[in-house]
Design a protein around this motif. Structure first.
Motif, PDB file in Angstrom:
ATOM      1  N   LYS A 182       0.910  -1.146  -0.042  1.00  0.00           N
ATOM      2  CA  LYS A 182       0.011   0.012  -0.051  1.00  0.00           C
ATOM      3  C   LYS A 182       0.929   1.493   0.029  1.00  0.00           C
ATOM      4  O   LYS A 182       1.581   1.387   0.937  1.00  0.00           O
ATOM      5  N   MET A 183       0.707   2.128  -1.003  1.00  0.00           N
ATOM      6  CA  MET A 183       1.358   3.187  -1.137  1.00  0.00           C
ATOM      7  C   MET A 183       0.538   4.555  -1.281  1.00  0.00           C
ATOM      8  O   MET A 183      -0.495   4.387  -1.710  1.00  0.00           O
ATOM      9  N   VAL A 184       1.170   5.715  -0.499  1.00  0.00           N
ATOM     10  CA  VAL A 184       0.147   7.068  -0.566  1.00  0.00           C
ATOM     11  C   VAL A 184       1.394   8.008  -0.690  1.00  0.00           C
ATOM     12  O   VAL A 184       2.236   8.182  -0.225  1.00  0.00           O
ATOM     13  N   ASP A 185       1.029   8.509  -2.042  1.00  0.00           N
ATOM     14  CA  ASP A 185       1.961   9.654  -2.484  1.00  0.00           C
ATOM     15  C   ASP A 185       3.442   9.176  -2.680  1.00  0.00           C
ATOM     16  O   ASP A 185       4.577   9.882  -1.919  1.00  0.00           O
ATOM     17  N   ILE A 215      -3.278  10.493   7.544  1.00  0.00           N
ATOM     18  CA  ILE A 215      -3.061   9.272   7.085  1.00  0.00           C
ATOM     19  C   ILE A 215      -2.278   8.140   8.070  1.00  0.00           C
ATOM     20  O   ILE A 215      -1.665   8.927   8.689  1.00  0.00           O
ATOM     21  N   ASP A 216      -2.464   7.130   8.344  1.00  0.00           N
ATOM     22  CA  ASP A 216      -2.203   6.292   9.227  1.00  0.00           C
ATOM     23  C   ASP A 216      -0.800   5.501   8.496  1.00  0.00           C
ATOM     24  O   ASP A 216      -1.329   4.632   7.634  1.00  0.00           O
ATOM     25  N   TYR A 217       0.299   6.046   8.642  1.00  0.00           N
ATOM     26  CA  TYR A 217       1.393   5.117   7.865  1.00  0.00           C
ATOM     27  C   TYR A 217       1.777   3.849   8.587  1.00  0.00           C
ATOM     28  O   TYR A 217       2.531   3.176   8.129  1.00  0.00           O
ATOM     29  N   GLY A 218       1.215   3.623   9.884  1.00  0.00           N
ATOM     30  CA  GLY A 218       1.636   2.194  10.463  1.00  0.00           C
ATOM     31  C   GLY A 218       2.598   2.129  11.344  1.00  0.00           C
ATOM     32  O   GLY A 218       2.989   3.235  11.861  1.00  0.00           O
TER      33      GLY A 218
END
Length: 262
Positions: free
Chosen positions: A56-59, A116-119
């Motif tokens: 899972k990638m965000v930006d 965002i929750d980056y974990g």
């Protein structure tokens, strides 16, 4: 002060075994104190697919859930790190592979959840790196090789950006050594013309950087790289180099990539 090189290599080197081989030979030949930091390249993504875990990638940033953390720990701190260390030993460079958890060398804090929750991603602060302990390692003629894994001091491993680790180590060590931070990537340096690899700007001072930014010569993905580099210089790092990994032998000749300075 004794000179120290803090060198970070990216996925473009790690993903190509021939490039990695030649880079590590050049790194091993570099005289003096040195620290290597590496990321993970495509191997973690490929292994995730094999294990049925969808990355899972965000930006462009990896979301590190618990399954992904297990994968990146295996790949970054295990497979890649130990492969690099074994090759350096082959080149008579007495390296030791490390995570931030080893000897409590780099302690991070889990990134707070905002939009965002980056974990399980770790952020660093000015006190994250134990410079005294790291210096003690260097003084025994051991070359530290850090993977992009840190910890929070409470038993939790964290995935941390390798560029950030390199910068934080360089800043922390700058009080003890004349520290140069070196980013090796796929381009020959900072380019005046993004379409011409021969348009390398050999030196940029902080005042020149402001002008190049205003003229839009430096923009896009290179802009945050240079902003972070000058933050490191303002925090005590002597100079920052940005250049191509296969040109590392030219570092001592002052003709490697782009040199950034105060």
């Amino acid at each position: 002060m004794k000179p120290l090189y803090v060198i970070k290599i990216g996925g473009n080197v790690i993903d190509n075994s021939e490039n990695l081989h030649y880079f590590l030979n050049d790194f091993a030949s570099l005289d003096g104190y040195k620290i290597l930091i590496h990321g993970g390249g495509k191997i973690a993504t490929d292994l995730s697919h094999t294990m049925g875990i969808e990355p899972k990638m965000v930006d462009g940033r990896r979301i590190t859930d618990i399954e992904t953390l297990r994968v990146v720990t295996m790949v970054y701190a295990g497979l890649i790190n130990k492969n690099i260390v074994a090759q350096l030993q082959r080149f008579s460079c007495n390296a030791i592979g490390l995570t931030g958890a080893d000897a409590n060398l780099i302690r991070a804090a889990r990134r707070p959840v905002k939009d965002i929750d980056y974990g399980f991603v770790g952020d660093l602060n000015p006190y994250s790196v134990d410079s005294q302990k790291l210096a003690a390692l260097l003084e025994t003629a051991v070359v530290p090789v850090f993977s992009a894994i840190t910890h929070d001091g409470e038993g939790q491993l964290l995935n941390t950006n390798a560029d950030t680790i390199a910068s934080s180590i360089a800043v922390a060590m700058s009080g003890l050594y004349k520290t140069s931070l070196v980013y090796c990537f796929e381009k020959k340096g900072v380019l005046r013309d993004v379409n011409s690899d021969e348009s390398v700007i050999r030196e940029i001072s902080s005042s020149e950087f402001a002008g190049l930014k205003a003229d839009n010569v430096i923009a896009g993905g290179m802009l945050p790289k240079l902003e972070n580099a000058f933050k490191a210089i303002n925090s005590g790092v002597s100079e920052v180099y940005i250049g191509k990994s296969d040109e590392l032998p030219y570092l001592n000749e002052q003709s490697f990539g782009t040199r950034l300075f105060e």
